[in-house]
Design an enzyme around this catalytic site. Structure first.
Site, short mmCIF file in Angstrom:
data_model
loop_
_atom_site.label_atom_id
_atom_site.label_comp_id
_atom_site.label_asym_id
_atom_site.label_seq_id
_atom_site.Cartn_x
_atom_site.Cartn_y
_atom_site.Cartn_z
N ASP A 1 30.42 -37.33 -6.10
CA ASP A 1 30.59 -38.40 -5.02
C ASP A 1 29.83 -37.84 -3.74
O ASP A 1 30.48 -37.58 -2.89
CB ASP A 1 31.99 -38.60 -4.75
CG ASP A 1 32.66 -37.56 -4.47
OD1 ASP A 1 33.76 -37.81 -3.68
OD2 ASP A 1 32.41 -36.46 -4.83
N PHE B 1 42.29 -35.58 -2.95
CA PHE B 1 41.24 -36.81 -2.87
C PHE B 1 40.77 -37.30 -4.06
O PHE B 1 40.94 -38.69 -4.12
CB PHE B 1 40.10 -36.10 -1.63
CG PHE B 1 39.26 -37.62 -1.45
CD1 PHE B 1 38.07 -37.71 -2.16
CD2 PHE B 1 39.41 -38.33 -0.50
CE1 PHE B 1 37.15 -38.54 -1.96
CE2 PHE B 1 38.70 -39.60 -0.05
CZ PHE B 1 37.52 -39.50 -0.83
N ASN B 2 40.24 -36.67 -4.96
CA ASN B 2 39.58 -37.42 -6.13
C ASN B 2 40.38 -38.04 -7.05
O ASN B 2 40.13 -38.95 -7.32
CB ASN B 2 38.91 -36.14 -6.83
CG ASN B 2 37.58 -35.50 -6.33
OD1 ASN B 2 36.90 -36.38 -5.42
ND2 ASN B 2 37.27 -34.43 -6.64
N THR C 1 33.21 -33.84 -9.94
CA THR C 1 33.45 -33.47 -8.76
C THR C 1 33.85 -34.52 -7.87
O THR C 1 34.00 -34.21 -6.27
CB THR C 1 32.53 -32.53 -8.12
OG1 THR C 1 31.05 -33.21 -7.91
CG2 THR C 1 32.30 -31.12 -9.19
N ASN D 1 33.52 -39.49 -1.48
CA ASN D 1 33.22 -38.98 -0.29
C ASN D 1 32.61 -39.98 0.70
O ASN D 1 32.89 -40.20 1.87
CB ASN D 1 32.66 -37.89 -0.29
CG ASN D 1 33.23 -36.56 -0.75
OD1 ASN D 1 34.29 -36.50 -0.29
ND2 ASN D 1 32.66 -35.67 -1.67
N ASP E 1 29.76 -31.20 -2.96
CA ASP E 1 29.05 -31.63 -4.14
C ASP E 1 27.67 -31.09 -4.12
O ASP E 1 27.14 -30.66 -5.13
CB ASP E 1 29.25 -33.17 -4.19
CG ASP E 1 30.37 -33.73 -4.57
OD1 ASP E 1 31.02 -33.99 -3.35
OD2 ASP E 1 30.82 -34.35 -5.58
N HIS F 1 35.13 -26.54 -3.04
CA HIS F 1 36.07 -27.22 -3.88
C HIS F 1 35.16 -27.36 -5.21
O HIS F 1 35.40 -27.01 -6.32
CB HIS F 1 36.56 -28.50 -3.55
CG HIS F 1 37.41 -28.27 -2.31
ND1 HIS F 1 38.53 -28.01 -2.38
CD2 HIS F 1 37.20 -28.92 -1.25
CE1 HIS F 1 39.01 -28.15 -1.05
NE2 HIS F 1 38.18 -28.86 -0.38
N ASP F 2 33.90 -27.98 -5.19
CA ASP F 2 32.89 -28.25 -6.18
C ASP F 2 32.15 -27.23 -6.63
O ASP F 2 32.03 -27.09 -7.90
CB ASP F 2 32.22 -29.62 -5.70
CG ASP F 2 32.95 -30.94 -5.68
OD1 ASP F 2 32.50 -31.69 -4.46
OD2 ASP F 2 34.30 -30.85 -5.68
O1 RIB Z 1 39.52 -32.97 -2.45
C1 RIB Z 1 38.47 -32.42 -2.54
C2 RIB Z 1 37.50 -33.10 -3.39
O2 RIB Z 1 37.36 -34.61 -2.84
C3 RIB Z 1 36.05 -32.44 -3.48
O3 RIB Z 1 35.58 -33.11 -4.67
C4 RIB Z 1 35.34 -33.22 -2.61
O4 RIB Z 1 33.99 -33.37 -2.54
C5 RIB Z 1 36.02 -34.72 -2.23
O5 RIB Z 1 35.24 -34.98 -3.42
CA CA Z 2 33.14 -34.19 -4.39
#
Ligand code: RIB
Ligand code: CA
Length: 319
Positions: A9, A176-177, A134, A38, A14, A249-250
Protein backbone atom coordinates in the site's frame (compact mmCIF):
# COMPACT_ATOMS: atom_id res chain seq x y z
CA UNK A 1 17.89 -16.67 -5.42
CA UNK A 2 14.35 -16.45 -4.04
CA UNK A 3 11.52 -15.38 -6.35
CA UNK A 4 9.14 -12.98 -4.58
CA UNK A 5 5.91 -11.06 -5.10
CA UNK A 6 5.33 -7.76 -3.29
CA UNK A 7 1.82 -6.57 -2.38
CA UNK A 8 2.07 -3.01 -1.06
CA UNK A 9 0.00 0.00 0.00
CA UNK A 10 2.96 2.11 -1.03
CA UNK A 11 3.55 4.54 1.64
CA UNK A 12 6.98 5.51 2.85
CA UNK A 13 8.10 2.27 4.49
CA UNK A 14 6.64 0.22 1.61
CA UNK A 15 8.79 2.36 -0.73
CA UNK A 16 11.89 1.62 1.36
CA UNK A 17 10.93 -2.08 1.33
CA UNK A 18 10.70 -2.04 -2.47
CA UNK A 19 14.17 -0.47 -2.66
CA UNK A 20 15.57 -3.11 -0.30
CA UNK A 21 14.02 -5.96 -2.27
CA UNK A 22 15.18 -4.60 -5.63
CA UNK A 23 18.75 -4.05 -4.40
CA UNK A 24 19.16 -7.46 -2.78
CA UNK A 25 20.75 -10.14 -4.99
CA UNK A 26 19.14 -12.86 -2.86
CA UNK A 27 15.72 -11.84 -4.20
CA UNK A 28 14.12 -11.57 -7.63
CA UNK A 29 10.98 -9.42 -7.61
CA UNK A 30 8.67 -11.04 -10.17
CA UNK A 31 5.75 -8.59 -9.73
CA UNK A 32 4.44 -5.82 -7.49
CA UNK A 33 0.72 -5.33 -6.78
CA UNK A 34 -0.79 -2.38 -4.97
CA UNK A 35 -3.73 -2.08 -2.58
CA UNK A 36 -5.64 0.68 -0.81
CA UNK A 37 -4.25 1.34 2.67
CA UNK A 38 -1.74 4.02 3.65
CA UNK A 39 -3.07 5.90 0.66
CA UNK A 40 -5.63 5.37 -2.10
CA UNK A 41 -4.70 2.55 -4.47
CA UNK A 42 -4.07 4.93 -7.41
CA UNK A 43 -1.49 6.81 -5.36
CA UNK A 44 -0.01 3.53 -4.07
CA UNK A 45 0.48 2.47 -7.70
CA UNK A 46 1.99 5.86 -8.68
CA UNK A 47 4.24 5.79 -5.64
CA UNK A 48 5.45 2.29 -6.51
CA UNK A 49 6.38 3.32 -10.06
CA UNK A 50 8.04 6.50 -8.80
CA UNK A 51 10.08 4.44 -6.32
CA UNK A 52 11.21 2.01 -9.02
CA UNK A 53 12.32 4.94 -11.20
CA UNK A 54 14.81 6.00 -8.52
CA UNK A 55 16.69 2.74 -8.99
CA UNK A 56 17.73 3.50 -12.55
CA UNK A 57 17.61 -0.26 -13.27
CA UNK A 58 16.88 -1.47 -16.81
CA UNK A 59 14.85 -4.54 -15.85
CA UNK A 60 11.89 -3.78 -13.60
CA UNK A 61 8.96 -5.98 -12.46
CA UNK A 62 5.41 -5.38 -13.68
CA UNK A 63 3.31 -3.23 -11.35
CA UNK A 64 -0.49 -3.51 -11.23
CA UNK A 65 -3.22 -1.69 -9.36
CA UNK A 66 -5.34 -3.93 -7.15
CA UNK A 67 -8.26 -3.50 -4.79
CA UNK A 68 -9.20 0.03 -3.74
CA UNK A 69 -11.34 -0.91 -0.75
CA UNK A 70 -11.33 -3.60 1.96
CA UNK A 71 -13.60 -6.64 1.64
CA UNK A 72 -16.24 -5.42 4.09
CA UNK A 73 -14.91 -2.34 5.89
CA UNK A 74 -14.66 1.20 4.51
CA UNK A 75 -11.11 2.19 3.54
CA UNK A 76 -9.08 3.88 6.27
CA UNK A 77 -5.94 5.65 5.05
CA UNK A 78 -2.91 6.92 7.00
CA UNK A 79 -2.15 10.15 5.18
CA UNK A 80 -1.25 11.79 8.49
CA UNK A 81 1.66 9.33 8.66
CA UNK A 82 2.69 9.05 5.01
CA UNK A 83 1.76 12.50 3.69
CA UNK A 84 -1.01 13.68 1.37
CA UNK A 85 0.59 11.90 -1.60
CA UNK A 86 1.30 8.77 0.47
CA UNK A 87 5.03 9.19 -0.21
CA UNK A 88 6.21 11.62 2.42
CA UNK A 89 5.25 14.64 0.34
CA UNK A 90 8.05 14.13 -2.22
CA UNK A 91 5.68 14.89 -5.12
CA UNK A 92 5.41 18.44 -3.76
CA UNK A 93 9.20 19.07 -3.78
CA UNK A 94 10.14 21.71 -6.36
CA UNK A 95 13.54 22.48 -7.86
CA UNK A 96 14.77 26.12 -8.01
CA UNK A 97 13.35 26.43 -11.52
CA UNK A 98 9.90 25.45 -10.24
CA UNK A 99 9.91 21.98 -11.76
CA UNK A 100 8.95 18.94 -9.68
CA UNK A 101 11.91 16.98 -8.37
CA UNK A 102 9.75 13.85 -8.61
CA UNK A 103 7.38 14.26 -11.59
CA UNK A 104 4.67 11.74 -12.40
CA UNK A 105 6.43 8.49 -13.33
CA UNK A 106 7.10 7.69 -16.97
CA UNK A 107 6.84 3.99 -16.19
CA UNK A 108 3.40 2.50 -16.94
CA UNK A 109 1.21 0.09 -15.02
CA UNK A 110 0.55 -3.48 -16.13
CA UNK A 111 -2.97 -3.44 -17.64
CA UNK A 112 -4.09 -6.35 -15.47
CA UNK A 113 -5.87 -5.96 -12.12
CA UNK A 114 -3.50 -6.69 -9.25
CA UNK A 115 -5.35 -9.85 -8.28
CA UNK A 116 -4.95 -11.17 -11.84
CA UNK A 117 -1.24 -10.32 -11.85
CA UNK A 118 -0.82 -12.17 -8.55
CA UNK A 119 -2.61 -15.28 -9.84
CA UNK A 120 -0.91 -15.21 -13.26
CA UNK A 121 2.56 -14.91 -11.70
CA UNK A 122 1.91 -17.81 -9.30
CA UNK A 123 0.84 -19.82 -12.34
CA UNK A 124 4.20 -19.04 -13.98
CA UNK A 125 6.23 -20.09 -10.93
CA UNK A 126 4.24 -22.77 -9.05
CA UNK A 127 5.61 -23.70 -5.60
CA UNK A 128 8.48 -21.20 -5.97
CA UNK A 129 7.14 -17.81 -4.93
CA UNK A 130 7.30 -16.03 -1.58
CA UNK A 131 4.52 -13.44 -1.34
CA UNK A 132 5.47 -10.48 0.88
CA UNK A 133 2.42 -8.46 1.90
CA UNK A 134 3.10 -5.06 3.45
CA UNK A 135 -0.37 -3.57 3.24
CA UNK A 136 -3.93 -4.56 4.07
CA UNK A 137 -4.49 -8.12 2.78
CA UNK A 138 -7.40 -7.33 0.48
CA UNK A 139 -5.68 -8.37 -2.80
CA UNK A 140 -4.37 -11.59 -1.26
CA UNK A 141 -7.77 -12.51 0.16
CA UNK A 142 -9.53 -11.71 -3.12
CA UNK A 143 -7.06 -13.97 -4.95
CA UNK A 144 -7.75 -16.78 -2.45
CA UNK A 145 -11.51 -16.37 -2.93
CA UNK A 146 -11.10 -16.31 -6.70
CA UNK A 147 -8.69 -19.26 -7.05
CA UNK A 148 -7.78 -21.01 -3.78
CA UNK A 149 -6.00 -23.89 -5.52
CA UNK A 150 -3.70 -21.48 -7.41
CA UNK A 151 -2.90 -19.55 -4.21
CA UNK A 152 -1.95 -22.79 -2.48
CA UNK A 153 0.90 -23.04 -5.03
CA UNK A 154 2.61 -20.18 -3.17
CA UNK A 155 5.68 -21.32 -1.22
CA UNK A 156 4.91 -19.02 1.71
CA UNK A 157 3.35 -15.68 2.65
CA UNK A 158 5.24 -13.16 4.81
CA UNK A 159 2.94 -10.50 6.27
CA UNK A 160 3.77 -7.21 7.96
CA UNK A 161 0.89 -7.12 10.40
CA UNK A 162 -0.53 -7.67 13.85
CA UNK A 163 0.33 -6.81 17.43
CA UNK A 164 0.41 -9.47 20.13
CA UNK A 165 2.21 -8.41 23.30
CA UNK A 166 2.43 -4.69 22.47
CA UNK A 167 -0.12 -1.97 21.85
CA UNK A 168 -1.51 -1.49 18.38
CA UNK A 169 -0.74 1.60 16.30
CA UNK A 170 -4.26 2.24 15.02
CA UNK A 171 -6.27 1.31 18.10
CA UNK A 172 -4.89 0.20 21.48
CA UNK A 173 -5.08 -3.42 20.27
CA UNK A 174 -4.90 -3.31 16.45
CA UNK A 175 -2.11 -2.79 13.93
CA UNK A 176 -2.98 -0.77 10.79
CA UNK A 177 -2.78 -3.40 8.00
CA UNK A 178 -4.95 -5.87 9.91
CA UNK A 179 -7.31 -3.18 11.22
CA UNK A 180 -8.02 -1.83 7.73
CA UNK A 181 -9.11 -5.24 6.45
CA UNK A 182 -9.55 -7.75 9.29
CA UNK A 183 -11.77 -10.05 7.20
CA UNK A 184 -9.03 -10.37 4.59
CA UNK A 185 -6.44 -11.13 7.26
CA UNK A 186 -8.52 -14.01 8.64
CA UNK A 187 -9.04 -15.44 5.13
CA UNK A 188 -5.29 -15.40 4.51
CA UNK A 189 -4.53 -17.03 7.86
CA UNK A 190 -6.91 -19.88 6.99
CA UNK A 191 -5.84 -20.43 3.36
CA UNK A 192 -3.44 -23.33 3.96
CA UNK A 193 -0.25 -21.60 2.73
CA UNK A 194 2.59 -21.27 5.32
CA UNK A 195 2.16 -17.78 6.80
CA UNK A 196 4.64 -15.81 8.90
CA UNK A 197 3.51 -12.62 10.63
CA UNK A 198 5.96 -9.78 11.29
CA UNK A 199 4.07 -7.80 13.97
CA UNK A 200 4.69 -4.54 15.78
CA UNK A 201 6.22 -6.67 18.55
CA UNK A 202 9.39 -6.81 16.42
CA UNK A 203 9.07 -3.82 14.07
CA UNK A 204 8.89 -1.41 17.01
CA UNK A 205 12.31 -2.66 18.12
CA UNK A 206 14.05 -0.99 15.16
CA UNK A 207 14.40 2.75 14.47
CA UNK A 208 16.18 4.35 11.50
CA UNK A 209 17.44 7.58 13.03
CA UNK A 210 17.24 10.83 11.05
CA UNK A 211 20.86 11.55 11.96
CA UNK A 212 21.86 8.41 10.10
CA UNK A 213 19.85 9.33 7.00
CA UNK A 214 21.25 12.86 7.04
CA UNK A 215 24.77 11.46 7.37
CA UNK A 216 24.49 9.52 4.09
CA UNK A 217 27.69 10.62 2.47
CA UNK A 218 27.18 9.35 -1.04
CA UNK A 219 25.46 11.70 -3.39
CA UNK A 220 23.14 10.26 -6.00
CA UNK A 221 19.53 9.90 -6.98
CA UNK A 222 18.74 7.08 -4.56
CA UNK A 223 20.38 8.71 -1.52
CA UNK A 224 18.53 11.96 -2.23
CA UNK A 225 15.24 10.08 -2.57
CA UNK A 226 15.75 8.27 0.77
CA UNK A 227 16.43 11.60 2.49
CA UNK A 228 13.41 13.23 0.81
CA UNK A 229 10.98 10.37 1.41
CA UNK A 230 11.82 9.97 5.12
CA UNK A 231 11.83 13.67 6.06
CA UNK A 232 8.06 14.16 6.74
CA UNK A 233 7.69 10.53 7.90
CA UNK A 234 10.31 11.33 10.58
CA UNK A 235 8.44 14.49 11.61
CA UNK A 236 5.41 12.30 12.32
CA UNK A 237 7.50 9.99 14.51
CA UNK A 238 8.99 12.95 16.40
CA UNK A 239 5.49 14.20 17.20
CA UNK A 240 3.77 10.86 17.84
CA UNK A 241 6.52 8.52 19.05
CA UNK A 242 9.05 10.93 20.52
CA UNK A 243 12.13 9.97 18.52
CA UNK A 244 13.86 11.63 15.55
CA UNK A 245 13.67 8.72 13.18
CA UNK A 246 11.21 6.27 11.70
CA UNK A 247 10.02 2.71 11.98
CA UNK A 248 10.86 0.30 9.14
CA UNK A 249 7.93 -2.12 9.39
CA UNK A 250 7.93 -3.18 5.74
CA UNK A 251 11.70 -3.37 5.07
CA UNK A 252 11.96 -5.74 8.08
CA UNK A 253 9.39 -8.02 6.43
CA UNK A 254 11.45 -8.05 3.21
CA UNK A 255 14.60 -8.72 5.26
CA UNK A 256 12.95 -11.87 6.63
CA UNK A 257 12.92 -13.20 3.04
CA UNK A 258 16.56 -12.19 2.53
CA UNK A 259 17.90 -13.69 5.78
CA UNK A 260 15.42 -15.65 7.94
CA UNK A 261 18.01 -15.79 10.77
CA UNK A 262 17.41 -12.08 11.42
CA UNK A 263 14.14 -12.84 13.23
CA UNK A 264 12.95 -15.37 15.80
CA UNK A 265 9.44 -16.80 15.55
CA UNK A 266 7.07 -19.24 17.19
CA UNK A 267 4.27 -21.43 15.84
CA UNK A 268 0.85 -20.16 16.92
CA UNK A 269 -2.86 -20.27 16.20
CA UNK A 270 -3.76 -16.71 15.21
CA UNK A 271 -7.31 -15.42 14.97
CA UNK A 272 -8.46 -11.95 13.97
CA UNK A 273 -11.27 -10.06 15.68
CA UNK A 274 -13.62 -9.10 12.82
CA UNK A 275 -16.68 -7.95 14.78
CA UNK A 276 -15.62 -6.31 18.05
CA UNK A 277 -16.40 -2.66 18.70
CA UNK A 278 -13.37 -2.06 20.89
CA UNK A 279 -11.20 -4.90 19.55
CA UNK A 280 -11.77 -4.87 15.78
CA UNK A 281 -8.58 -5.94 13.97
CA UNK A 282 -6.92 -7.41 17.06
CA UNK A 283 -4.68 -10.42 16.31
CA UNK A 284 -5.31 -12.96 19.04
CA UNK A 285 -2.94 -15.85 19.82
CA UNK A 286 -1.67 -17.63 22.91
CA UNK A 287 2.12 -17.28 22.47
CA UNK A 288 2.96 -19.04 25.75
CA UNK A 289 5.19 -22.05 25.02
CA UNK A 290 3.24 -25.22 24.35
CA UNK A 291 -0.15 -23.56 24.64
CA UNK A 292 -1.09 -23.75 20.96
CA UNK A 293 -2.47 -27.24 20.28
CA UNK A 294 -3.18 -26.23 16.69
CA UNK A 295 -1.27 -23.71 14.59
CA UNK A 296 -1.94 -21.71 11.42
CA UNK A 297 1.03 -19.33 11.32
CA UNK A 298 4.46 -18.43 12.63
CA UNK A 299 4.62 -15.19 14.61
CA UNK A 300 7.92 -13.30 14.80
CA UNK A 301 8.81 -12.50 18.39
CA UNK A 302 12.38 -11.19 18.17
CA UNK A 303 14.78 -9.43 15.78
CA UNK A 304 18.54 -8.86 15.58
CA UNK A 305 18.03 -5.11 15.16
CA UNK A 306 21.69 -4.24 14.60
CA UNK A 307 22.19 -6.93 11.95
CA UNK A 308 19.02 -5.80 10.19
CA UNK A 309 20.10 -2.15 10.22
CA UNK A 310 23.52 -3.16 8.86
CA UNK A 311 21.78 -4.97 5.99
CA UNK A 312 19.48 -1.99 5.33
CA UNK A 313 22.42 0.46 5.39
CA UNK A 314 24.40 -1.67 3.00
CA UNK A 315 21.57 -2.17 0.52
CA UNK A 316 19.58 1.09 0.68
CA UNK A 317 21.62 3.83 2.36
CA UNK A 318 24.72 3.12 0.34
CA UNK A 319 23.42 5.17 -2.59
O1 RIB B 1 1.29 -0.83 10.85
C1 RIB B 1 2.33 -0.56 9.95
C2 RIB B 1 1.96 -0.99 8.58
O2 RIB B 1 0.82 -0.26 8.11
C3 RIB B 1 3.06 -0.71 7.55
O3 RIB B 1 2.97 -1.67 6.52
C4 RIB B 1 2.68 0.63 7.02
O4 RIB B 1 3.21 0.87 5.71
C5 RIB B 1 1.18 0.52 6.97
O5 RIB B 1 0.83 -0.17 5.78
CA1 CA C 1 2.66 -0.84 4.23
Amino acid sequence: MKRILLDCDTGVDDSLAILLAMRSPELRVEAITTVGGNTQVDHAARNTLLTLEQLEQDVLPPVAKGEANPIERPLLTALEVHGGDGLGGVTRILEPDGSRRYPEPRLGLDPRHGVDLLLDTIGRFPDELTLIATGPLTNVARAIIRNPARMRRLREILIMGGAFRVYGNTTPVAEFNVFVDPHAAQIVLDCGVPVTLVPLDVTHQVCLMQSEVNAIEVEGRLARFVRDVTREYTEYHIEQDGFAGCYLHDPITVALAIDPTLLESVEAYVQVETAGDLTLGQTVADLRPGKSTRTNARVCTGIDAERFLALFRNRVLSG
